[in-house]
Scaffold this active site. Structure first.
Site, PDB file in Angstrom:
ATOM      1  N   LYS A   1      32.100 -13.425  44.618  1.00  0.00           N
ATOM      2  CA  LYS A   1      31.352 -12.201  44.275  1.00  0.00           C
ATOM      3  C   LYS A   1      30.295 -11.902  45.340  1.00  0.00           C
ATOM      4  O   LYS A   1      30.096 -10.757  45.747  1.00  0.00           O
ATOM      5  CB  LYS A   1      30.674 -12.369  42.902  1.00  0.00           C
ATOM      6  CG  LYS A   1      31.679 -12.518  41.764  1.00  0.00           C
ATOM      7  CD  LYS A   1      31.059 -13.072  40.482  1.00  0.00           C
ATOM      8  CE  LYS A   1      32.159 -13.540  39.545  1.00  0.00           C
ATOM      9  NZ  LYS A   1      31.671 -14.379  38.426  1.00  0.00           N
TER      10      LYS A   1
ATOM     11  N   LYS B   1      26.163 -29.447  41.951  1.00  0.00           N
ATOM     12  CA  LYS B   1      25.938 -28.129  42.547  1.00  0.00           C
ATOM     13  C   LYS B   1      24.682 -28.142  43.439  1.00  0.00           C
ATOM     14  O   LYS B   1      24.423 -27.200  44.173  1.00  0.00           O
ATOM     15  CB  LYS B   1      25.836 -27.071  41.464  1.00  0.00           C
ATOM     16  CG  LYS B   1      27.162 -26.899  40.681  1.00  0.00           C
ATOM     17  CD  LYS B   1      27.016 -25.901  39.551  1.00  0.00           C
ATOM     18  CE  LYS B   1      28.228 -25.823  38.637  1.00  0.00           C
ATOM     19  NZ  LYS B   1      29.337 -25.007  39.159  1.00  0.00           N
TER      20      LYS B   1
ATOM     21  N   LYS C   1      23.943 -20.353  39.161  1.00  0.00           N
ATOM     22  CA  LYS C   1      25.100 -21.005  38.544  1.00  0.00           C
ATOM     23  C   LYS C   1      24.563 -22.032  37.540  1.00  0.00           C
ATOM     24  O   LYS C   1      23.354 -22.252  37.493  1.00  0.00           O
ATOM     25  CB  LYS C   1      25.978 -21.693  39.586  1.00  0.00           C
ATOM     26  CG  LYS C   1      25.211 -22.595  40.569  1.00  0.00           C
ATOM     27  CD  LYS C   1      26.134 -23.175  41.618  1.00  0.00           C
ATOM     28  CE  LYS C   1      26.433 -22.232  42.752  1.00  0.00           C
ATOM     29  NZ  LYS C   1      27.831 -21.897  42.891  1.00  0.00           N
ATOM     30  N   ARG C   2      25.457 -22.663  36.746  1.00  0.00           N
ATOM     31  CA  ARG C   2      25.004 -23.727  35.865  1.00  0.00           C
ATOM     32  C   ARG C   2      24.234 -24.763  36.702  1.00  0.00           C
ATOM     33  O   ARG C   2      24.546 -24.962  37.876  1.00  0.00           O
ATOM     34  CB  ARG C   2      26.203 -24.422  35.194  1.00  0.00           C
ATOM     35  CG  ARG C   2      26.865 -23.618  34.109  1.00  0.00           C
ATOM     36  CD  ARG C   2      28.017 -24.369  33.478  1.00  0.00           C
ATOM     37  NE  ARG C   2      29.081 -24.629  34.434  1.00  0.00           N
ATOM     38  CZ  ARG C   2      29.687 -25.805  34.595  1.00  0.00           C
ATOM     39  NH1 ARG C   2      29.345 -26.844  33.863  1.00  0.00           N
ATOM     40  NH2 ARG C   2      30.648 -25.947  35.472  1.00  0.00           N
TER      41      ARG C   2
ATOM     42  N   HIS D   1      40.254 -27.358  35.750  1.00  0.00           N
ATOM     43  CA  HIS D   1      39.054 -26.801  36.401  1.00  0.00           C
ATOM     44  C   HIS D   1      38.081 -27.861  36.878  1.00  0.00           C
ATOM     45  O   HIS D   1      36.988 -27.514  37.320  1.00  0.00           O
ATOM     46  CB  HIS D   1      38.296 -25.885  35.434  1.00  0.00           C
ATOM     47  CG  HIS D   1      39.049 -24.689  34.994  1.00  0.00           C
ATOM     48  ND1 HIS D   1      38.989 -23.487  35.655  1.00  0.00           N
ATOM     49  CD2 HIS D   1      39.898 -24.512  33.966  1.00  0.00           C
ATOM     50  CE1 HIS D   1      39.763 -22.616  35.033  1.00  0.00           C
ATOM     51  NE2 HIS D   1      40.328 -23.218  34.008  1.00  0.00           N
TER      52      HIS D   1
ATOM     53  N   THR E   1      33.498 -19.104  41.679  1.00  0.00           N
ATOM     54  CA  THR E   1      33.909 -17.699  41.674  1.00  0.00           C
ATOM     55  C   THR E   1      32.708 -16.838  42.065  1.00  0.00           C
ATOM     56  O   THR E   1      32.879 -15.769  42.629  1.00  0.00           O
ATOM     57  CB  THR E   1      34.424 -17.262  40.283  1.00  0.00           C
ATOM     58  OG1 THR E   1      33.525 -17.782  39.295  1.00  0.00           O
ATOM     59  CG2 THR E   1      35.823 -17.805  40.019  1.00  0.00           C
TER      60      THR E   1
END
Ligand code: F58
Length: 793
Positions: free
Chosen positions: A639, A533, A527-528, A348, A635
């Site tokens: 969504k 990110k 998200k985290r 991952h 992911t």
């Protein structure tokens, strides 16, 4: 089941399981009674599934994961059993709103983020597809910490989901294994015997996971650590009460808390213990079940598929070899081949710091026999591939990625791009030696939770338009394609989104005392929190936009609300600084009388699955802005797209595939590609050059450095400004200008509401491929070589 039947069952449980009468029942009692009534409905299909898997001698899939981020289970179970309308009618009759009952359930936060949530989606899909499968993990007493903010800073408090009885689980005192640690290895009669110095008991707790339409249920088996000796009575009798309960306290530590990251040195030993604890217990359980059906261990790979969710359970390789060789007498080389036939590994991340490595010393002291076996595995691999350069054991460390690769018959990446990058980077040499081993299985999400359950309005519209077959076969969403020019459909689509946004606005007002305009674009980044990110890229853009609106308050601005949510690992200080900056920026922007009607920033605390279910259906724009090459898949991106929020994104992870599916014109693309990022990073002063080339960026950074958001505390955010104008490893500055451009493009489309709605609806119609049912079919065909137990309906 009729509404009367359900009511009788609820009242029965209220009285006989909870000891309450209806007149005195609190919301907790109603929730427990409903959960138990629903659980009763799951039990028969669950038993039937277990029986059928045995009777038909099915190959079973075992999904080993340190994390199962399952969230709440009640609504999922009700939806999958088709009981939503019935439950609504029953509670209308009882006089308690069903939403309140559902909302009373604590969120089981047994995971950090995408990796854990993926495991939860997969286990639901395996049930929906009627694949005989079992999820194995840890029953953490405390899941991911609870986040709050104090003066904009992240605060962490323990999470306590198990304080109340967990309605869904069945305790299995009889399903328990003794797990050893430490000690030594002795040779007895030509065999190696591991004699652990200490150990504890892994005890199982089973949660049935019901699939779509209640046709099949699998088990999520979570292990809890118990002491071998519950209590030291001698010490108690001598008055040493603390020492008397020490064995229990020590043992329980193993399943006490979920690790929020894997970087803290003091936690390393405990984490390795956790990994071995649940992996060893799971493998023993797998072999026990196998033994009850078969008597030839060489059949193991035909009957057992074990998936390692990241390297966390990678000790499964040596442990399975040990069980087969040391304990069952199989020849060592054959044991290695047999274990490999069962095992496969999902990677991952490519971030080197996130790839697990254990010091050889630690491994030797905690798992001495495993260390010997790892060396043996390495030697066997070296003998077979004499031209290899690297080993699993190197520079005093065991590299768990390499070990998992060598001990797996397949290794999969979680998006197409990530799989290619795996081949080119972290596993380049192993890929050269084993060119057939790496395969791609792009992630997916379960449509039951992420569309049907989370977004009932859109789901009704879809079902009205194309029938209800899409829930079990998401690719049927393509049937919406022919309605994408139909004004009636688009109006209803827009109305569903608008109503979801209004719900969110009402909730924000009542719970967070924030007022938002439902007509503004809801631009969502959840998200985290991690530098790759790039939440800081988003907030820099907000700052620049705020400055521009102030320059021209009468301009034609598209109103926006930027929503953030996410947790930073407690030891990841830079990520916590980013949260602090976003919160401080929101204080300044939201109180600006000139600009706040156009731009607001909100950071919602304590992001979890439930909050995602609330936010995603109410979102207009999905922020997926990682530095290309760093996000393995994502992911959340799926969504959002499914729920009609087009992506603002880089060519990273599964964004690439989302863009291919929805069409380039329905995706806001910006930024450098992965090779461009590498090239850019090689330029000295790349950040300084980017800043010099973009006055907007320079001005936004000046504001951060110049204490505009420091709320009187000079220098508060200088660290972020320095990082970005300094080495800026994640290339925030170099992607800024193009991000700004893409954001203004999004503004322009949003201003033409008809065009926006059509783009949103196209995203829904074209994202059927991102179902976790499709992912699971891919794993079945390419990795597990297993099949569903029931014919598709
Ligand atoms: C995530 N990894 C990837 N790790 O970042 C994401 O791109 C991908 O979509 C997802 O896996 C599923 O494949 C992830 O969530 C963690 O949470 C770590 C677990 C170990 C501790 C540190 C965080």
């Amino acid at each position: 089941m009729t509404s009367d039947d359900l009511r009788d069952s609820i009242l029965h449980h209220l009285k006989y399981s909870l000891g309450k009468d209806a007149d005195h029942a609190m919301i907790y009692d109603w929730r427990m009674a409903l959960s138990l009534a629903v659980r009763d409905r799951i039990t028969d299909p669950w038993f039937a599934a277990t029986r059928k898997a045995y009777d038909d001698k099915h190959k079973r899939v075992y999904y080993l994961s340190m994390e199962f981020l399952i969230g709440r289970l009640l609504q999922d179970a009700i939806v999958n059993l088709g009981l939503l309308d019935t439950a609504q009618a029953t509670f209308a009759d009882i006089g308690v709103p069903l939403e309140h009952v559902i909302a009373d359930e604590p969120d089981a936060a047994l995971g950090n983020g995408g990796l854990g949530r993926l495991a939860a989606c997969f286990i639901e899909s395996l049930s929906s597809l009627s694949v005989p499968a079992m999820g194995y993990g840890i029953r953490y007493e405390h899941g991911l910490f609870r986040q709050s903010f104090h003066e904009g800073r992240q605060m962490e408090a323990p999470e306590d989901w198990l304080t109340q009885t967990h309605a869904w689980e069945f305790e299995r005192p009889e399903a328990a294994f003794d797990i050893g640690f430490g000690g030594q290895v002795t040779e007895k009669g030509g065999r190696s015997v591991w004699e652990p110095a200490d150990g504890l008991i892994a005890q199982a707790y089973d949660t049935p996971i019901i699939g779509w339409q209640g046709r099949w249920a699998n088990t999520l088996r979570l292990w809890s650590a118990k002491p071998r000796k519950i209590f030291d009575l001698d010490r108690f009798n001598s008055g040493d009460y603390i020492a008397a309960s020490a064995p229990e306290t020590l043992a329980r530590t193993i399943s006490r808390v979920l690790y929020p990251d894997d970087t803290t040195p003091q936690g390393k030993e405990l984490r390795l213990k956790q990994e071995f604890f649940f992996t060893a217990a799971s493998l023993r359980d797998v072999l026990r079940r196998f033994d009850s059906e078969y008597n030839d261990l060489r059949q193991l790979p035909d009957k057992v598929a074990i998936q390692l969710n990241d390297t966390h359970p990678a000790i499964a390789g040596p442990e399975l070899v040990r069980l087969l060789h040391d304990e069952r007498g199989m020849d060592m080389d054959e044991a290695i081949v047999t274990a490999r036939g069962c095992l496969a590994y999902t990677n991952h991340t490519l971030l080197p710091e996130a790839l697990e490595r254990w010091p050889v010393d630690l491994m030797t002291s905690l798992l001495p026999r495993h260390m010997q076996i790892i060396e043996r595995i390495d030697a066997q691999h070296a003998a077979q591939k004499p031209d290899r350069k690297a080993n699993a054991v190197e520079d005093g460390e065991v590299k768990m990625g390499e070990l998992a690769f060598i001990m797996g018959h397949k290794v999969n990446g979680v998006s197409a791009l990530h799989t290619e990058l795996m081949k080119q980077t972290v596993f380049a040499e192993l890929h050269r030696l084993h060119p057939d081993r790496i395969v791609n299985q792009t992630n997916g999400v379960t449509p039951r939770r992420w569309l049907l359950g989370a977004n009932p309005r859109l789901s009704h519209l879809i079902t009205d338009t194309i029938g209800d077959g899409w829930v079990g076969d998401l690719e049927r969403l393509s049937g919406l394609e022919e309605h994408l020019d139909d004004a009636g459909f688009l109006d209803r689509y827009a109305a569903a989104k608008r109503a979801n946004k209004t719900d969110l606005v009402d909730w924000m007002r009542s719970t967070h005392d924030i007022d938002l305009d439902p007509d503004a674009m809801f631009d969502v980044h959840i998200k985290r929190i991690h530098e790759y990110k790039r939440q800081h890229l988003n907030i820099l853009e907000a700052i620049a936009l705020w400055q521009e609106i102030r320059d021209d308050p009468n301009g034609d601005w598209t109103p926006r609300v930027k929503l953030f949510a996410g947790k930073a690992a407690p030891g990841y200080f830079f990520a916590k600084d980013i949260i602090h900056l976003i919160n401080d920026v929101s204080v300044i922007l939201n109180s600006d009388p000139v600009t706040s009607k156009y731009l607001k920033v909100v950071f919602l605390p304590n992001y979890n699955v439930t909050l995602a279910e609330r936010l995603i259906p109410a979102s207009d724009l999905s922020e997926q802005i990682s530095t290309a090459g760093k996000e393995a898949s994502g992911t959340g991106n799926m969504k959002f797209a499914l729920n009609g929020a087009p992506t603002m994104g880089t060519l990273d992870g599964a964004n690439v595939e989302i863009r291919e599916h929805v069409g380039a014109e329905n995706f806001f693309l910006f930024g450098m590609t992965a090779p461009e990022v590498d090239a850019r990073r090689a330029i000295e002063d790349h950040a300084a050059k980017a800043i010099a080339a973009d006055p907007r960026l320079a001005r936004a950074l000046d504001a951060v450095r110049g204490d505009v958001f420091s709320l009187g505390d000079a220098g508060r955010h200088a660290g972020i400004a320095d990082n970005l104008s300094g080495h800026d490893y994640f290339c925030v500055c170099s992607d800024f200008s193009d991000y700004w451009r893409a954001q203004r493009e999004a503004d322009a489309v949003y201003a033409d509401r008809a065009a926006w709605v059509q783009m949103a609806a196209r995203n829904t119609a074209r994202c059927g491929w991102f179902s976790s049912d499709r992912s699971m079919r891919g794993y079945l065909a390419d990795i597990w070589h297993a099949v569903p137990a029931l014919a598709a309906e």
